[in-house]
Design a protein around this motif. Structure first.
Motif, PDB file in Angstrom:
ATOM      1  N   GLU A 156     -28.187 -58.568  29.170  1.00  0.00           N
ATOM      2  CA  GLU A 156     -29.348 -59.261  29.295  1.00  0.00           C
ATOM      3  C   GLU A 156     -29.225 -60.705  29.018  1.00  0.00           C
ATOM      4  N   ALA A 157     -29.911 -61.618  29.791  1.00  0.00           N
ATOM      5  CA  ALA A 157     -29.611 -63.024  29.823  1.00  0.00           C
ATOM      6  C   ALA A 157     -30.413 -63.523  28.792  1.00  0.00           C
ATOM      7  N   VAL A 158     -30.030 -63.860  27.641  1.00  0.00           N
ATOM      8  CA  VAL A 158     -30.675 -63.982  26.357  1.00  0.00           C
ATOM      9  C   VAL A 158     -30.999 -65.607  26.365  1.00  0.00           C
ATOM     10  N   GLU A 159     -31.854 -66.173  25.309  1.00  0.00           N
ATOM     11  CA  GLU A 159     -31.903 -67.275  25.320  1.00  0.00           C
ATOM     12  C   GLU A 159     -30.816 -68.153  24.461  1.00  0.00           C
ATOM     13  N   SER A 160     -30.258 -67.308  23.616  1.00  0.00           N
ATOM     14  CA  SER A 160     -29.112 -67.917  22.556  1.00  0.00           C
ATOM     15  C   SER A 160     -28.173 -66.684  22.296  1.00  0.00           C
ATOM     16  N   LEU A 161     -26.881 -67.325  22.593  1.00  0.00           N
ATOM     17  CA  LEU A 161     -25.712 -66.361  21.988  1.00  0.00           C
ATOM     18  C   LEU A 161     -25.868 -65.749  20.515  1.00  0.00           C
ATOM     19  N   MET A 162     -25.888 -66.578  19.694  1.00  0.00           N
ATOM     20  CA  MET A 162     -25.971 -66.198  18.134  1.00  0.00           C
ATOM     21  C   MET A 162     -27.145 -66.852  17.566  1.00  0.00           C
ATOM     22  N   GLY A 163     -28.102 -67.448  18.250  1.00  0.00           N
ATOM     23  CA  GLY A 163     -29.374 -67.640  17.709  1.00  0.00           C
ATOM     24  C   GLY A 163     -29.583 -69.325  17.409  1.00  0.00           C
ATOM     25  N   HIS A 164     -28.565 -70.080  17.843  1.00  0.00           N
ATOM     26  CA  HIS A 164     -28.739 -71.513  17.641  1.00  0.00           C
ATOM     27  C   HIS A 164     -28.708 -72.254  18.616  1.00  0.00           C
ATOM     28  N   VAL A 165     -28.043 -72.002  19.825  1.00  0.00           N
ATOM     29  CA  VAL A 165     -27.865 -72.778  20.930  1.00  0.00           C
ATOM     30  C   VAL A 165     -28.375 -71.939  22.120  1.00  0.00           C
ATOM     31  N   ASP A 166     -29.231 -72.810  22.793  1.00  0.00           N
ATOM     32  CA  ASP A 166     -29.795 -72.523  24.187  1.00  0.00           C
ATOM     33  C   ASP A 166     -28.834 -72.327  25.139  1.00  0.00           C
TER      34      ASP A 166
END
Length: 177
Positions: free
Chosen positions: A159-169
């Motif tokens: 999936e194309a997610v907003e962030s890899l690890m939750g910090h950087v778009d």
């Protein structure tokens, strides 16, 4: 007379053996199911190329990227990208660490200048914002050194997610500048 018959029979046996040994009666694949059939190929054998490349890792303090020169073997551009990604997952000493090591690479594809990289990020691979930035930076620097790579689509579990690890778009896709 029996000597002539014996010689004739012996000559026949020798001739039959010679024909059988020379393939005079070649079996068809259906007659011999265990035989391997080798079809002639019009495709040339894959040429293995070698290329010097820089793999970008990080220092032990996670402050900056570190260059690690390697020689990659490949036969296609996609194999070159896969080889670079594989090297990106290896440490190269105590001051050249891979942030990609714990990240599972699910697939790597190259199509029309775009690398599609599908990963799984386990909990132990999750870093803070500075570490996440370095993960993305090392990927971009490593892959964008190849002229044929124009963009990178980084997917997490397909999936194309907003962030890899939750910090950087994340950008979809990252484009070469």
């Amino acid at each position: 007379m029996t000597g002539t018959k014996t010689r004739g029979l012996l000559a026949f046996i020798v001739l039959a053996c010679a024909l059988a040994g020379c393939g005079g009666g070649q079996d068809k694949p259906a007659d011999n199911p265990g035989a391997a059939v080798q079809e002639p190929s019009d495709e040339p054998a894959a040429t293995i190329n070698k290329r010097e490349a820089i793999i970008y890792l990080t220092d032990a303090e996670l402050l900056e990227t570190v260059e690690h020169p390697v020689e990659l073997s490949y036969s296609t551009d996609e194999e070159l990208v896969k080889a670079a990604v594989a090297e990106l997952q290896k440490d190269a000493g105590e001051n050249a660490l891979s942030l990609w090591k714990p990240i599972e690479i699910k697939s790597v594809k190259l199509d029309s200048g775009q690398v599609d990289l599908d990963v799984h990020v386990p909990d132990e691979a999750r870093l803070g914002a500075p570490g996440e930035l370095l993960v993305i930076e090392t990927l971009q620097k490593t892959l964008f050194q190849f002229d044929f790579v124009q963009s990178i689509e980084l997917l997490v579990d397909g999936e194309a997610v907003e962030s890899l690890m939750g910090h950087v778009d994340l950008e979809h896709p990252f484009k070469k500048e």
